[in-house]
Design a protein around this motif. Structure first.
Motif, short mmCIF file in Angstrom:
data_model
loop_
_atom_site.label_atom_id
_atom_site.label_comp_id
_atom_site.label_asym_id
_atom_site.label_seq_id
_atom_site.Cartn_x
_atom_site.Cartn_y
_atom_site.Cartn_z
N ASN A 1 -6.79 9.98 -7.93
CA ASN A 1 -6.97 9.32 -9.22
C ASN A 1 -8.16 9.89 -9.98
OD1 ASN A 1 -6.17 7.13 -11.10
ND2 ASN A 1 -8.18 6.31 -10.60
N TYR B 1 3.89 8.81 -13.19
CA TYR B 1 4.30 7.91 -12.12
C TYR B 1 3.83 8.42 -10.76
CZ TYR B 1 8.08 11.32 -11.39
OH TYR B 1 8.79 12.47 -11.16
N HIS C 1 1.59 6.70 -8.39
CA HIS C 1 0.16 6.48 -8.14
C HIS C 1 -0.11 6.25 -6.64
CE1 HIS C 1 0.45 5.94 -12.41
NE2 HIS C 1 -0.81 5.62 -12.55
N SER D 1 -3.14 0.86 -6.14
CA SER D 1 -1.96 0.11 -6.61
C SER D 1 -1.59 -0.99 -5.63
CB SER D 1 -0.77 1.08 -6.78
OG SER D 1 -1.14 2.21 -7.53
N ALA E 1 2.00 -2.72 -6.10
CA ALA E 1 3.20 -1.91 -6.34
C ALA E 1 3.89 -1.56 -5.03
CB ALA E 1 2.81 -0.63 -7.08
N THR F 1 3.08 5.09 -4.59
CA THR F 1 3.79 3.87 -4.96
C THR F 1 4.75 4.11 -6.12
OG1 THR F 1 2.08 3.21 -6.54
CG2 THR F 1 1.84 2.42 -4.27
N ARG G 1 4.97 3.26 -9.26
CA ARG G 1 4.15 2.78 -10.38
C ARG G 1 4.09 3.86 -11.44
NH1 ARG G 1 -2.48 1.90 -10.13
NH2 ARG G 1 -2.76 1.49 -12.37
N GLU H 1 2.05 4.76 -15.45
CA GLU H 1 1.24 4.43 -16.61
C GLU H 1 1.75 5.27 -17.77
OE1 GLU H 1 -3.26 3.41 -15.59
OE2 GLU H 1 -2.59 5.19 -14.49
N ASN I 1 1.25 -0.11 -18.05
CA ASN I 1 1.12 0.04 -16.61
C ASN I 1 2.28 -0.74 -15.99
OD1 ASN I 1 0.03 0.63 -14.10
ND2 ASN I 1 -1.34 -1.13 -14.11
N PHE J 1 5.21 -1.35 -12.45
CA PHE J 1 5.54 -1.15 -11.04
C PHE J 1 6.99 -1.52 -10.78
CE2 PHE J 1 1.28 -3.56 -10.41
CZ PHE J 1 0.53 -2.45 -10.77
N GLU K 1 7.84 -3.89 -8.27
CA GLU K 1 6.88 -4.84 -7.70
C GLU K 1 6.97 -4.91 -6.17
OE1 GLU K 1 4.59 -6.17 -9.50
OE2 GLU K 1 5.42 -5.51 -11.42
N ARG L 1 -2.41 -5.46 1.96
CA ARG L 1 -3.04 -4.83 0.78
C ARG L 1 -4.22 -5.68 0.30
NH1 ARG L 1 0.79 -1.75 -2.56
NH2 ARG L 1 2.57 -1.29 -1.23
#
Length: 496
Positions: free
Chosen positions: A363, A381, A383, A388, A391, A401, A403, A405, A415, A417, A419, A429
């Motif tokens: 990241n 996508y 991430h 996350s 996600a 994941t 996910r 943005e 943003n 996901f 889910e 998590r």
């Protein structure tokens, strides 16, 4: 208490206030029933000749603030400004009467008046209202700024937004465009079968996003609460409850920095759809933005920050690791160890904080080398799991994941996901987030056992998306500062 000091102009206006009282006129007025607004008159009677309007003799009642006034003997021309803009008023002393004409003479720029009359067109072709009656409505005790081109002090425009709205046509356009954009989103989602809901602003547990909160205290319960940093966990509880497709447009509060794209109090929309996924949320996000562009701008093609952009559906889609590889040549999707990733970060002077894992480094590379280079609307996508916590994992590579943005011109707009609906994984998590908090990450989520319990009742496969309303308004109105699109942004205290 310190006695107020008035300028010479303010003292003169207070004298005129007494003049009105002596004439039996309420300086701060009574009800006035408006029948027409300026834009309505211009649209309805555009192209009509002087003779046609004289024959039609259309009666109107308009009201607004005096913005210009010029008088010659027994005739006065002035422009009043209402919610839509300005319209010229033509007043003759022999028509409205000597007493009302004297009140008109004593009026100031900024006073609010009502006019009864008929529509006509001047010799210069300007649609105007010929007054048959002049009604004083409100005395302005302060003069408007002179030679206004947006208050010279930009901060003063935000502090005194009411003056800015009076004097700045661009600010008025933005103020009216914002609710139009929000209404377009509501209409679009309502048409897709979503239900708009409301969830609590005060939360006992910090969750739904990585952010520093505002903390408040409930006296009766003797308990601290957080102003919500996200609406996510409450909305997903509603999906568990069977509401199927929900959204909320509401205020969030994050106790963080203020700059051109951040305000501590801001507006988002969060959307959740049972039986959908990341791809479904990409399609929905495109639909929301492209529809808003069509409704508000009349086109998919806009200019922003000097770039020509298309907001038509079909946004670019790229994985985070591929985006980084394009810019740096480094393939973080390969079988790389944390130590190898850390060494690459140190080589490039990217800070590796104590709580960082492999995904945090990925990241950090994205933020350093990619984010600001994205211009066209792009879904990034895939991430890392470390950043996350809500996600679902990528089925092929659990380091990542499901996910995305959405980025446009270097800014994040949404943003989303697929889910996480596995309560066992979710509990783990949250536990990892607590470990990060212990290592100094004050934006980490807390353990929300009630939410884990909700998942244990069964959350169907679900897609979810959050979008910043303020940034979308900025995009569609061509503004580069978030303070321009929030009517009353938070400001630093005035320096005395």
């Amino acid at each position: 208490m310190e006695e107020r000091q008035f300028s010479e102009q303010e003292l003169v206006r207070r004298e005129k206030l007494e003049f009105l009282k002596e004439r039996g006129i309420d300086p701060f007025g009574q009800r006035f029933d408006v029948t027409h607004f300026s834009e309505q008159i211009k649209e309805e009677f555009a192209g009509k000749t002087h003779e046609e309007l004289e024959e039609m003799a259309v009666p109107v009642k308009v009201a607004g603030r005096i913005m210009t006034k010029r008088r010659k003997g027994k005739v006065c021309f002035m422009h009043i400004q209402d919610r839509d803009g300005k319209i010229q008023i033509y007043v003759r002393k022999d028509v409205i009467g000597e007493e009302d004409y004297e009140v008109l003479i004593k009026s100031d720029i900024g006073d609010i008046v009502g006019i009864e009359g008929t529509v006509f067109v001047t010799n210069t072709g300007e649609l105007s209202v010929k007054a048959t009656k002049y009604i004083h409505l409100t005395k302005a005790l302060r003069p408007l700024p002179e030679k206004y081109h947006g208050l010279s002090d930009v901060e003063e425009r935000y502090r005194r937004r009411y003056v800015d709205l009076i004097m700045n046509e661009e600010s008025r356009k933005i103020a009216f465009a914002r609710p139009k954009i929000i209404r377009s989103i509501q209409n679009y989602l309502d048409g897709q079968g979503y239900v708009e809901v409301e969830t609590p602003v005060l939360n006992p547990i910090l969750g739904g996003a990585a952010a520093r909160p505002f903390i408040t205290h409930h006296n009766t319960l003797d308990t601290d609460f957080y102003l919500r940093i996200a609406t996510e966990l409450s909305l997903k509880r509603l999906i568990v409850g069977g509401m199927d497709a929900v959204y909320e447009i509401g205020r969030l509060f994050r106790n963080e920095g203020m700059d051109r794209t951040h305000n501590p109090e801001f507006t988002t929309i969060e959307v959740y759809k049972a039986f959908s996924d990341l791809e479904g949320m990409m399609d929905l996000t495109e639909g929301i933005i492209s529809n808003a562009a069509k409704v508000v701008c009349g086109t998919y093609d806009i200019e922003y920050k000097g770039h020509q952009l298309s907001l038509a559906p079909g946004f670019k889609r790229i994985s985070m690791t591929d985006a980084i590889k394009e810019k740096t040549g480094i393939d973080f999707a390969s079988d790389m160890t944390f130590e190898e990733a850390k060494a690459l970060a140190e080589e490039r002077h990217i800070e590796v904080e104590p709580h960082f894992g492999y995904g945090h480094i990925i990241n950090a590379f994205f933020e350093e080398y990619v984010e600001e280079t994205i211009v066209e609307p792009t879904f990034v996508y895939g991430h890392p799991i470390e950043i996350s916590p809500l996600a679902k994992k990528n089925l092929d590579d659990p380091r990542f994941t499901q996910r995305f943005e959405l980025f446009i011109c270097g800014n994040e707009y949404a943003n989303a996901f697929t889910e996480l609906n596995d309560p066992i994984d979710q509990y783990e998590r949250f536990a990892n987030q607590l470990k990060e908090k212990e290592l100094g990450n004050d934006e980490a989520n807390e353990m929300d056992l009630d939410y884990v319990e909700a998942l244990e009742y069964g959350l169907p496969p679900t897609g979810g998306m959050g979008m910043g309303i303020d940034r979308l308004v900025m995009l569609l109105t061509g503004q580069e500062s978030i303070q321009e699109v929030i009517l009353f942004p938070q400001m630093k205290p005035r320096v005395k």
